[in-house]
Design an enzyme around this catalytic site. Structure first.
Site, short mmCIF file in Angstrom:
data_model
loop_
_atom_site.label_atom_id
_atom_site.label_comp_id
_atom_site.label_asym_id
_atom_site.label_seq_id
_atom_site.Cartn_x
_atom_site.Cartn_y
_atom_site.Cartn_z
CB ILE A 208 37.61 43.00 43.23
CG1 ILE A 208 38.04 43.28 44.67
CG2 ILE A 208 36.99 44.22 42.60
CD1 ILE A 208 39.29 42.57 45.06
CB CYS A 209 32.29 43.30 41.64
SG CYS A 209 32.41 42.35 40.14
CB THR A 210 32.43 37.81 42.44
OG1 THR A 210 32.20 38.11 41.08
CG2 THR A 210 31.72 36.54 42.84
CG ASN A 213 29.33 43.95 45.94
OD1 ASN A 213 29.47 44.50 47.03
ND2 ASN A 213 29.81 44.44 44.82
#
Ligand SMILES: [Zn+2]
EC number: 6.2.1.64
Length: 428
Positions: A208-210, A213
């Site tokens: 989810i962070c990829t 962001n």
């Protein structure tokens, strides 16, 4: 109608198959008894269940009927879509919107006299043990991992050591583009579908962070649009991946995101592919895999030749390569193994992090699990009151919940008919 003519007709129809069934050969199984006995079993007694009437299912049904299986059952919950027609050859444009199982059954019965195909338009989960117990063999031609896991676990659970008849061989076929596999599973005896879960391609889930962001791929932008932007903009309104308006919305949002990060390759069809998780289907790969499955079914039903032990792989992406090997049973398989799976993790891990780990691990892949110990419920997804009551545990560190030396956890998920036992040990 001239029924005597029909009978006469199909006696000669199987001349070539009879060449195999009337004469033992150098490769025939010791149990093989050539002649009328085996022909009668195949044509009068054997009952075979086909799961799926799509790309593989159409091929499987045709092959079974043409090799002499007479009592075939088929389950499929889908209706026919226009995009199926290039390879699902039992369907015509006039059938679009109708049940795959029903149309396929009618087609086969019209084409091959003397064959009875009983369709069920619905889910495999609708049927109980008594239903599955009536079959001699089950063939899965599915494109869903979840449905295969369900079917596999159901057939393993069905095995009663006191009753050899309760062991139903499962033949599983699968394709993805130019690649495919066929395998024979003897529930509780050979490696099962769950034992080999780690051989699957990694699920197409991105961190989810990829997505949020640092997107690098067109897929990251599409996931951003569907996972983060859709709920932010539409609130509780559920996305309908069959609705072209919803796909168009996702496409335009993903394309704008891609432009911002200078990523190329976001298209309407990729958007649809990512959100619907579409696996490319090629008619010829389906034909090869379905044919291997049906040959195994024929060999198992008749003992006329040694059957596959137990995994056949076809790789057509670089030239063509195939490989057959014996996949081994896993002692810690949650379905057929009996031994618990051991996880060594840091004592700083929270329950929420553990759940994420269970979802991502290739050999477990349990989506939305509920967790409990033998004495208490740690986190339950349903009913809502219990979810709310157990939710505070998610932020707690595991030693607080399990004690300083870890312990045994029971992991379940609504979509799977089994539970996995995981032993948590803490690293120091
Ligand atoms: Zn297993």
């Amino acid at each position: 109608m001239a029924s005597s003519e029909d009978t006469h007709d199909w006696e000669g129809r199987y001349y070539h198959i009879d060449q195999i069934l009337d004469t033992p050969g150098p490769r025939t199984d010791e149990a093989f008894l050539a002649g009328d006995g085996v022909k009668n079993f195949l044509r009068k007694e054997a009952k075979i269940l086909v799961i799926g009437a799509g790309g593989l299912g159409c091929e499987i049904l045709a092959n079974l009927a043409l090799t002499g299986f007479k009592d075939i059952h088929v389950i499929d919950m889908d209706t026919i879509d226009i995009s199926n027609l290039n390879r699902q050859f039992l369907f015509r444009p006039k059938d679009v919107g109708k049940s795959k199982a029903i149309v396929a059954a009618e087609f086969i019965m019209n084409r091959v006299p003397g064959v009875k195909v009983s369709p069920y338009f619905g889910k495999i989960q609708d049927k109980d043990d008594a239903y599955y117990l009536q079959f001699n063999l089950v063939i899965c031609g599915l494109d869903s991992v979840e449905a295969r896991r369900w079917m596999n676990a159901t057939l393993v659970n069905l095995v009663d050591p006191e009753n050899p008849e309760s062991l139903k061989p499962l033949i599983d076929g699968g394709t993805e583009g130019f690649k495919g596999q066929a395998r024979v599973i003897l529930p509780t005896i050979t490696s099962c579908y769950e034992c080999s879960l780690d051989m699957l391609n990694k699920p197409t889930a991105f961190p989810i962070c990829t997505i949020a962001n640092t997107p690098r791929l067109p897929e990251h932008c599409i996931e951003w649009a569907s996972v983060l932007e859709w709920p932010r903009v539409h609130g509780d309104k559920k996305m309908d991946t069959d609705n072209p308006d919803d796909i168009s919305w996702l496409y335009s949002v993903a394309a704008a995101r891609a432009k911002e990060f200078k990523i190329e390759g976001v298209t309407w069809s990729l958007t649809q592919g990512v959100v619907k998780n579409i696996i490319p289907a090629i008619a010829s790969t389906n034909a090869i895999i379905a044919a291997s499955c049906c040959n195994e079914a024929f060999k198992i039903a008749t003992s006329s030749a040694a059957y596959l032990n137990n995994y056949f792989m076809l790789i057509g992406t670089e030239g063509i390569y195939s490989y057959t090997f014996e996949h081994e049973k896993r002692d810690d398989c949650p379905v057929c193994g009996g031994e618990a799976l051991e996880l060594s993790i840091s004592p700083d891990t929270t329950l929420e992090e553990l759940i994420e780990m269970l979802t991502e691990r290739q050999d477990i892949q349990i989506k939305n699990p509920s967790l409990s110990t033998s004495t208490k419920q740690l986190y339950l997804r349903a009913p809502p009151q219990l979810e709310e009551a157990t939710r505070p545990n998610l932020q707690k560190k595991l030693p607080e919940l399990l004690g300083p030396s870890g312990g045994e956890l029971n992991v379940t998920a609504g979509t799977l008919p089994f539970s996995a036992t995981v032993i948590i040990k803490f690293t120091t």
